[in-house]
Design an enzyme around this catalytic site. Sequence first.
Site, PDB file in Angstrom:
ATOM      1  N   GLY A  13       0.779  -1.047   0.052  1.00  0.00           N
ATOM      2  CA  GLY A  13       0.035   0.054  -0.013  1.00  0.00           C
ATOM      3  C   GLY A  13       0.908   1.375  -0.037  1.00  0.00           C
ATOM      4  N   SER A  15       1.195   3.413  -2.502  1.00  0.00           N
ATOM      5  CA  SER A  15       0.966   4.193  -3.437  1.00  0.00           C
ATOM      6  C   SER A  15       0.374   5.548  -2.973  1.00  0.00           C
ATOM      7  CB  SER A  15      -0.351   3.564  -4.394  1.00  0.00           C
ATOM      8  OG  SER A  15      -1.167   3.122  -3.826  1.00  0.00           O
ATOM      9  N   ASP A  64      -2.762  -7.855  -4.889  1.00  0.00           N
ATOM     10  CA  ASP A  64      -3.677  -7.947  -3.786  1.00  0.00           C
ATOM     11  C   ASP A  64      -3.135  -8.606  -2.914  1.00  0.00           C
ATOM     12  OD1 ASP A  64      -5.704  -8.297  -1.844  1.00  0.00           O
ATOM     13  OD2 ASP A  64      -7.149  -8.647  -3.296  1.00  0.00           O
ATOM     14  N   ASN A  91       1.544  -2.132   5.283  1.00  0.00           N
ATOM     15  CA  ASN A  91       0.992  -0.977   5.715  1.00  0.00           C
ATOM     16  C   ASN A  91      -0.474  -0.919   5.082  1.00  0.00           C
ATOM     17  OD1 ASN A  91       0.844   2.254   5.576  1.00  0.00           O
ATOM     18  ND2 ASN A  91       0.408   1.683   3.479  1.00  0.00           N
ATOM     19  N   SER A 143      -3.198   0.554  14.358  1.00  0.00           N
ATOM     20  CA  SER A 143      -3.824   1.749  14.662  1.00  0.00           C
ATOM     21  C   SER A 143      -4.231   1.746  16.199  1.00  0.00           C
ATOM     22  CB  SER A 143      -5.133   1.294  13.897  1.00  0.00           C
ATOM     23  OG  SER A 143      -6.285   2.171  14.404  1.00  0.00           O
ATOM     24  N   TYR A 156     -12.422  -3.728  12.362  1.00  0.00           N
ATOM     25  CA  TYR A 156     -11.253  -2.996  12.328  1.00  0.00           C
ATOM     26  C   TYR A 156     -10.376  -3.374  13.391  1.00  0.00           C
ATOM     27  CZ  TYR A 156      -7.917   0.841  10.886  1.00  0.00           C
ATOM     28  OH  TYR A 156      -7.084   1.571  10.764  1.00  0.00           O
ATOM     29  N   LYS A 160      -6.595  -4.992  13.741  1.00  0.00           N
ATOM     30  CA  LYS A 160      -5.348  -4.374  14.162  1.00  0.00           C
ATOM     31  C   LYS A 160      -5.159  -4.885  15.477  1.00  0.00           C
ATOM     32  CE  LYS A 160      -5.066  -1.500  10.878  1.00  0.00           C
ATOM     33  NZ  LYS A 160      -3.938  -1.424   9.648  1.00  0.00           N
TER      34      LYS A 160
HETATM   35  P1  NAP Z   1      -5.078   5.040   2.452  1.00  0.00           P
HETATM   36  O1  NAP Z   1      -4.672   6.533   2.054  1.00  0.00           O
HETATM   37  O2  NAP Z   1      -6.596   4.435   2.228  1.00  0.00           O
HETATM   38  O3  NAP Z   1      -4.080   3.896   1.454  1.00  0.00           O
HETATM   39  C1  NAP Z   1      -4.389   2.761   1.498  1.00  0.00           C
HETATM   40  C2  NAP Z   1      -3.171   2.102   0.766  1.00  0.00           C
HETATM   41  O4  NAP Z   1      -3.462   0.650   0.859  1.00  0.00           O
HETATM   42  C3  NAP Z   1      -3.398   2.261  -0.833  1.00  0.00           C
HETATM   43  O5  NAP Z   1      -2.073   2.065  -1.262  1.00  0.00           O
HETATM   44  C4  NAP Z   1      -3.837   1.091  -1.320  1.00  0.00           C
HETATM   45  O6  NAP Z   1      -3.747   0.884  -2.816  1.00  0.00           O
HETATM   46  C5  NAP Z   1      -3.549  -0.160  -0.589  1.00  0.00           C
HETATM   47  N1  NAP Z   1      -4.408  -1.219  -0.487  1.00  0.00           N
HETATM   48  C6  NAP Z   1      -5.720  -1.478   0.183  1.00  0.00           C
HETATM   49  N2  NAP Z   1      -5.940  -2.565   0.000  1.00  0.00           N
HETATM   50  C7  NAP Z   1      -5.008  -3.258  -0.572  1.00  0.00           C
HETATM   51  C8  NAP Z   1      -4.710  -4.667  -1.159  1.00  0.00           C
HETATM   52  N3  NAP Z   1      -5.726  -5.499  -0.827  1.00  0.00           N
HETATM   53  N4  NAP Z   1      -3.640  -4.962  -1.739  1.00  0.00           N
HETATM   54  C9  NAP Z   1      -2.663  -4.115  -1.768  1.00  0.00           C
HETATM   55  N5  NAP Z   1      -2.906  -2.857  -1.109  1.00  0.00           N
HETATM   56  C10 NAP Z   1      -3.988  -2.508  -0.673  1.00  0.00           C
HETATM   57  O7  NAP Z   1      -4.925   4.461   3.818  1.00  0.00           O
HETATM   58  P2  NAP Z   1      -3.787   5.315   4.910  1.00  0.00           P
HETATM   59  O8  NAP Z   1      -4.587   6.070   5.639  1.00  0.00           O
HETATM   60  O9  NAP Z   1      -2.696   5.480   4.352  1.00  0.00           O
HETATM   61  O10 NAP Z   1      -3.484   3.779   5.772  1.00  0.00           O
HETATM   62  C11 NAP Z   1      -2.304   2.978   5.660  1.00  0.00           C
HETATM   63  C12 NAP Z   1      -2.238   1.918   7.028  1.00  0.00           C
HETATM   64  O11 NAP Z   1      -2.486   2.771   8.151  1.00  0.00           O
HETATM   65  C13 NAP Z   1      -3.577   1.225   6.879  1.00  0.00           C
HETATM   66  O12 NAP Z   1      -3.203  -0.159   7.462  1.00  0.00           O
HETATM   67  C14 NAP Z   1      -4.419   1.771   8.073  1.00  0.00           C
HETATM   68  O13 NAP Z   1      -5.390   0.820   8.341  1.00  0.00           O
HETATM   69  C15 NAP Z   1      -3.387   2.477   8.722  1.00  0.00           C
HETATM   70  N6  NAP Z   1      -3.888   3.408   9.683  1.00  0.00           N
HETATM   71  C16 NAP Z   1      -4.536   4.764   9.279  1.00  0.00           C
HETATM   72  C17 NAP Z   1      -4.747   5.662   9.880  1.00  0.00           C
HETATM   73  C18 NAP Z   1      -5.126   6.996   9.380  1.00  0.00           C
HETATM   74  O14 NAP Z   1      -5.458   7.877  10.462  1.00  0.00           O
HETATM   75  N7  NAP Z   1      -4.851   7.312   8.372  1.00  0.00           N
HETATM   76  C19 NAP Z   1      -4.807   5.503  11.230  1.00  0.00           C
HETATM   77  C20 NAP Z   1      -4.681   4.163  11.899  1.00  0.00           C
HETATM   78  C21 NAP Z   1      -3.988   3.092  11.078  1.00  0.00           C
HETATM   79  P3  NAP Z   1      -4.332   1.758  -3.887  1.00  0.00           P
HETATM   80  O15 NAP Z   1      -3.760   2.907  -3.868  1.00  0.00           O
HETATM   81  O16 NAP Z   1      -3.919   0.896  -5.020  1.00  0.00           O
HETATM   82  O17 NAP Z   1      -5.947   1.527  -3.501  1.00  0.00           O
END
Ligand code: NAP
Length: 242
Positions: A13, A15, A64, A91, A143, A156, A160
């Site tokens: 993830g 990207s 995936d 991630n 998280s 969720y 986690k």
């Molecule tokens: P995001 O902006 O939604 O990005 C999600 C990333 O995961 C994207 O690169 C997406 O790829 C990729 N992805 C989703 N499903 C996938 C799969 N089946 N196979 C491969 N790649 C996949 O999320 P983010 O906020 O950066 O979160 C990143 C991590 O941090 C996650 O695990 C999330 O649970 C955790 N987190 C985030 C927060 C927050 O506040 N943002 C808080 C706690 C934990 P595409 O771009 O191709 O869709």
Amino acid sequence: MAALKGRVALVTGGSRGIGRAIAISLAEAGAAVAVNYLSKSAEAQAVVEAIHGQGGRAVSVGADVSQAAAVKGMVAGVERELGPVDILINNAGIAINRPVDELTEDDFDRTMAVNLKSVFLCTQAVLPGMRKRRWGRIVNISSGAARGAGGVGPHYNTSKAGMEGMTRGYAARLVKDGITVNAVAPSLIQTDMVGAVASSASRIPLGRFGKPEECSLIVMMLIENEYMTGQTVALSGGLSFL
Ligand code: NAP
């Protein structure tokens, strides 16, 4: 900034959001970086080009990560293009945001597969090589929801919390092989995911969302430190304390 020169990193993830920031930090520290994505190939390619622009090595790799065959193919492709994986950042994740009464079995299963099973699949795929080289760093992006109430839902939270258990389970078994396994538990980092879950930062004592780069700073600290393993570092602007 060449601490990781000669190392190969895989960021699932990578990207967008937190993964993107981690990929760029790893490249700045000298690692060759594989940027995994699910469907957003242009975004992943833009991360690769940003790294190339700074003189680094990177490739994008679509897969995936919830699917065993796709993970196998991804790791084989990264090894072919960059070399064996020394640093794995688990991630990739999803946050299916629905009222609890509307959650389906499919929502639960998909969340477990993407957020939790993927960590097992990716870790198992890179472990033999790390063991052979007697060096490895694995960082799992958990998280605040692993231990706190969270804003998404019990599916969720469960994924986690499981990830943090897996972090400790692997850490205990790999410490003698020169491999550390840690987790970072962010809360409310400004990304697409948080945009879909929280409309304001009013719950956060610091008064703002976190930045993806603040998350990647913690990841880099964990990668540098051989003496730290099996731990979760919280990053939440004062919202939660582990
Ligand atoms: P995001 O902006 O939604 O990005 C999600 C990333 O995961 C994207 O690169 C997406 O790829 C990729 N992805 C989703 N499903 C996938 C799969 N089946 N196979 C491969 N790649 C996949 O999320 P983010 O906020 O950066 O979160 C990143 C991590 O941090 C996650 O695990 C999330 O649970 C955790 N987190 C985030 C927060 C927050 O506040 N943002 C808080 C706690 C934990 P595409 O771009 O191709 O869709």
